[in-house]
Design a protein around this motif. Structure first.
Motif, PDB file in Angstrom:
ATOM      1  N   GLN A 100       0.821  -1.200   0.000  1.00  0.00           N
ATOM      2  CA  GLN A 100       0.000   0.000   0.000  1.00  0.00           C
ATOM      3  C   GLN A 100       0.863   1.261   0.000  1.00  0.00           C
ATOM      4  O   GLN A 100       0.551   2.242  -0.684  1.00  0.00           O
ATOM      5  CB  GLN A 100      -0.936  -0.007   1.210  1.00  0.00           C
ATOM      6  N   CYS A 101       1.954   1.241   0.767  1.00  0.00           N
ATOM      7  CA  CYS A 101       2.872   2.388   0.785  1.00  0.00           C
ATOM      8  C   CYS A 101       3.436   2.637  -0.612  1.00  0.00           C
ATOM      9  O   CYS A 101       3.515   3.778  -1.079  1.00  0.00           O
ATOM     10  CB  CYS A 101       4.028   2.135   1.757  1.00  0.00           C
ATOM     11  N   VAL A 102       3.842   1.560  -1.271  1.00  0.00           N
ATOM     12  CA  VAL A 102       4.413   1.686  -2.613  1.00  0.00           C
ATOM     13  C   VAL A 102       3.362   2.197  -3.592  1.00  0.00           C
ATOM     14  O   VAL A 102       3.611   3.121  -4.371  1.00  0.00           O
ATOM     15  CB  VAL A 102       4.986   0.330  -3.083  1.00  0.00           C
ATOM     16  N   ASN A 103       2.174   1.600  -3.559  1.00  0.00           N
ATOM     17  CA  ASN A 103       1.120   1.985  -4.497  1.00  0.00           C
ATOM     18  C   ASN A 103       0.674   3.431  -4.314  1.00  0.00           C
ATOM     19  O   ASN A 103       0.267   4.098  -5.268  1.00  0.00           O
ATOM     20  CB  ASN A 103      -0.077   1.050  -4.355  1.00  0.00           C
ATOM     21  N   HIS A 104       0.750   3.925  -3.080  1.00  0.00           N
ATOM     22  CA  HIS A 104       0.325   5.298  -2.791  1.00  0.00           C
ATOM     23  C   HIS A 104       1.495   6.279  -2.812  1.00  0.00           C
ATOM     24  O   HIS A 104       1.305   7.469  -2.523  1.00  0.00           O
ATOM     25  CB  HIS A 104      -0.365   5.365  -1.433  1.00  0.00           C
ATOM     26  N   GLY A 105       2.690   5.769  -3.144  1.00  0.00           N
ATOM     27  CA  GLY A 105       3.862   6.640  -3.183  1.00  0.00           C
ATOM     28  C   GLY A 105       4.214   7.209  -1.818  1.00  0.00           C
ATOM     29  O   GLY A 105       4.754   8.316  -1.709  1.00  0.00           O
ATOM     30  N   ASP A 106       3.934   6.454  -0.764  1.00  0.00           N
ATOM     31  CA  ASP A 106       4.115   6.935   0.613  1.00  0.00           C
ATOM     32  C   ASP A 106       5.526   6.633   1.112  1.00  0.00           C
ATOM     33  O   ASP A 106       5.730   5.720   1.919  1.00  0.00           O
ATOM     34  CB  ASP A 106       3.061   6.285   1.511  1.00  0.00           C
ATOM     35  N   ALA A 107       6.491   7.417   0.674  1.00  0.00           N
ATOM     36  CA  ALA A 107       7.871   7.234   1.129  1.00  0.00           C
ATOM     37  C   ALA A 107       8.054   7.691   2.573  1.00  0.00           C
ATOM     38  O   ALA A 107       8.949   7.207   3.268  1.00  0.00           O
ATOM     39  CB  ALA A 107       8.822   8.002   0.215  1.00  0.00           C
ATOM     40  N   SER A 108       7.213   8.603   3.048  1.00  0.00           N
ATOM     41  CA  SER A 108       7.374   9.154   4.400  1.00  0.00           C
ATOM     42  C   SER A 108       7.197   8.087   5.482  1.00  0.00           C
ATOM     43  O   SER A 108       7.844   8.147   6.529  1.00  0.00           O
ATOM     44  CB  SER A 108       6.379  10.290   4.626  1.00  0.00           C
ATOM     45  N   ALA A 121      13.952   5.300   0.535  1.00  0.00           N
ATOM     46  CA  ALA A 121      12.493   5.157   0.514  1.00  0.00           C
ATOM     47  C   ALA A 121      11.921   5.554  -0.846  1.00  0.00           C
ATOM     48  O   ALA A 121      11.076   4.847  -1.409  1.00  0.00           O
ATOM     49  CB  ALA A 121      11.874   6.021   1.619  1.00  0.00           C
ATOM     50  N   GLU A 122      12.391   6.675  -1.385  1.00  0.00           N
ATOM     51  CA  GLU A 122      11.900   7.130  -2.691  1.00  0.00           C
ATOM     52  C   GLU A 122      12.288   6.148  -3.794  1.00  0.00           C
ATOM     53  O   GLU A 122      11.498   5.886  -4.711  1.00  0.00           O
ATOM     54  CB  GLU A 122      12.460   8.513  -2.983  1.00  0.00           C
ATOM     55  N   MET A 128       9.786  -0.537  -6.885  1.00  0.00           N
ATOM     56  CA  MET A 128       8.896  -1.633  -6.538  1.00  0.00           C
ATOM     57  C   MET A 128       7.495  -1.510  -7.129  1.00  0.00           C
ATOM     58  O   MET A 128       6.741  -2.474  -7.152  1.00  0.00           O
ATOM     59  CB  MET A 128       8.777  -1.738  -5.014  1.00  0.00           C
ATOM     60  N   LYS A 129       7.137  -0.325  -7.609  1.00  0.00           N
ATOM     61  CA  LYS A 129       5.752  -0.108  -8.038  1.00  0.00           C
ATOM     62  C   LYS A 129       5.315  -1.101  -9.119  1.00  0.00           C
ATOM     63  O   LYS A 129       4.264  -1.745  -9.002  1.00  0.00           O
ATOM     64  CB  LYS A 129       5.564   1.323  -8.530  1.00  0.00           C
ATOM     65  N   ASP A 130       6.107  -1.251 -10.159  1.00  0.00           N
ATOM     66  CA  ASP A 130       5.747  -2.176 -11.227  1.00  0.00           C
ATOM     67  C   ASP A 130       5.830  -3.630 -10.774  1.00  0.00           C
ATOM     68  O   ASP A 130       5.023  -4.473 -11.171  1.00  0.00           O
ATOM     69  CB  ASP A 130       6.649  -1.966 -12.442  1.00  0.00           C
ATOM     70  N   LYS A 131       6.805  -3.936  -9.910  1.00  0.00           N
ATOM     71  CA  LYS A 131       6.992  -5.310  -9.457  1.00  0.00           C
ATOM     72  C   LYS A 131       5.853  -5.796  -8.575  1.00  0.00           C
ATOM     73  O   LYS A 131       5.567  -6.987  -8.524  1.00  0.00           O
ATOM     74  CB  LYS A 131       8.311  -5.422  -8.671  1.00  0.00           C
ATOM     75  N   LEU A 132       5.196  -4.868  -7.876  1.00  0.00           N
ATOM     76  CA  LEU A 132       4.180  -5.261  -6.898  1.00  0.00           C
ATOM     77  C   LEU A 132       2.750  -5.158  -7.406  1.00  0.00           C
ATOM     78  O   LEU A 132       1.818  -5.447  -6.668  1.00  0.00           O
ATOM     79  CB  LEU A 132       4.318  -4.401  -5.632  1.00  0.00           C
ATOM     80  N   LYS A 133       2.575  -4.761  -8.651  1.00  0.00           N
ATOM     81  CA  LYS A 133       1.204  -4.548  -9.135  1.00  0.00           C
ATOM     82  C   LYS A 133       0.388  -5.835  -9.195  1.00  0.00           C
ATOM     83  O   LYS A 133      -0.843  -5.798  -9.172  1.00  0.00           O
ATOM     84  CB  LYS A 133       1.235  -3.886 -10.517  1.00  0.00           C
ATOM     85  N   ASP A 134       1.058  -6.997  -9.254  1.00  0.00           N
ATOM     86  CA  ASP A 134       0.335  -8.265  -9.338  1.00  0.00           C
ATOM     87  C   ASP A 134       0.180  -8.957  -7.986  1.00  0.00           C
ATOM     88  O   ASP A 134      -0.349 -10.064  -7.917  1.00  0.00           O
ATOM     89  CB  ASP A 134       1.046  -9.215 -10.307  1.00  0.00           C
ATOM     90  N   PHE A 135       0.664  -8.326  -6.920  1.00  0.00           N
ATOM     91  CA  PHE A 135       0.528  -8.932  -5.600  1.00  0.00           C
ATOM     92  C   PHE A 135      -0.910  -8.782  -5.127  1.00  0.00           C
ATOM     93  O   PHE A 135      -1.419  -7.686  -4.976  1.00  0.00           O
ATOM     94  CB  PHE A 135       1.475  -8.265  -4.593  1.00  0.00           C
TER      95      PHE A 135
END
Length: 205
Positions: A100-108, A121-122, A128-135
């Motif tokens: 969820q952090c990755v999908n929402h761009g939540d590096a903080s 974090a950034e 990881m965004k593309d790698k995790l889209k199928d999880f």
């Protein structure tokens, strides 16, 4: 390659367990979010594992399911992330929360984990965004260097669950003073080590 262990859980010393498989004891390090789901010592347990071979050590990392292990494997492929940092990340948040952090761009939120600076974090969010889209979210389990002994004048000394919790947090990369402060804030009568660690981690995220 050791991919799965099934046997009797002999010891639980966060973040490490000792599991007996047909008379052979395997030491396995686990993220705390997986550790919470383990049965009591003396009970049968089955964990999926990832085997890491280094020049100076051979290490086993354990997980409750293949999805958590797959995420760990993706993490250690990321630039600047090794097994120890991946263990800390998956101890501070569940696999689902990380996605969820990755999908929402939540590096903080990721920056709050020890060893994860702003640039790391950034970079993690980006890589990881593309790698995790199928999880699949429905497949996840729910949330939640060396251990050191706290100074003798620390108020938590004498409370063995608190001592163990501090040692576990330091092993995950938190500074000793930070670990002591977090444990002191959440510890209470009757709380076991795992509960103290869970609440301490939650308070720091």
């Amino acid at each position: 390659m050791i991919g799965k262990l099934s046997g009797t859980l002999l010891e639980k010393q966060p973040p490490e367990i000792l599991i007996d498989v047909n008379g052979v004891g395997y030491e396995v390090q686990m993220p705390m979010t997986c550790f919470y789901e383990l049965p009591s010592t003396g009970q049968p347990a089955a964990i999926f594992t990832h085997f890491v071979v280094r020049e100076d050590a051979q290490l086993l990392f354990g997980f409750n399911n293949k999805i958590e292990r797959a995420l760990f494997r993706e993490l250690i492929k990321a630039n600047g992330v090794g097994p120890k940092l991946a263990l800390a990340i998956l101890s501070g948040m569940s696999a689902e929360q990380f996605v969820q952090c990755v999908n929402h761009g939540d590096a903080s939120t990721l920056v709050k984990i020890p060893g994860v600076g702003k640039k790391t974090a950034e970079r993690l969010v980006l890589e990881m965004k593309d790698k995790l889209k199928d999880f699949g979210h429905d497949l996840f389990t729910p949330f939640s260097d060396n251990a050191v002994i706290p100074p003798q004048d620390d108020p938590t000394v004498g409370n063995l669950p608190a001592d163990d919790a501090i040692a576990a947090l330091v092993a995950l990369g938190y500074k000793a003073a930070q670990a002591q402060k977090a444990v002191k804030a959440v510890k209470g009568d009757g709380l076991d080590t795992e509960t103290i660690i869970k609440e301490a981690l939650r308070s720091m995220m």
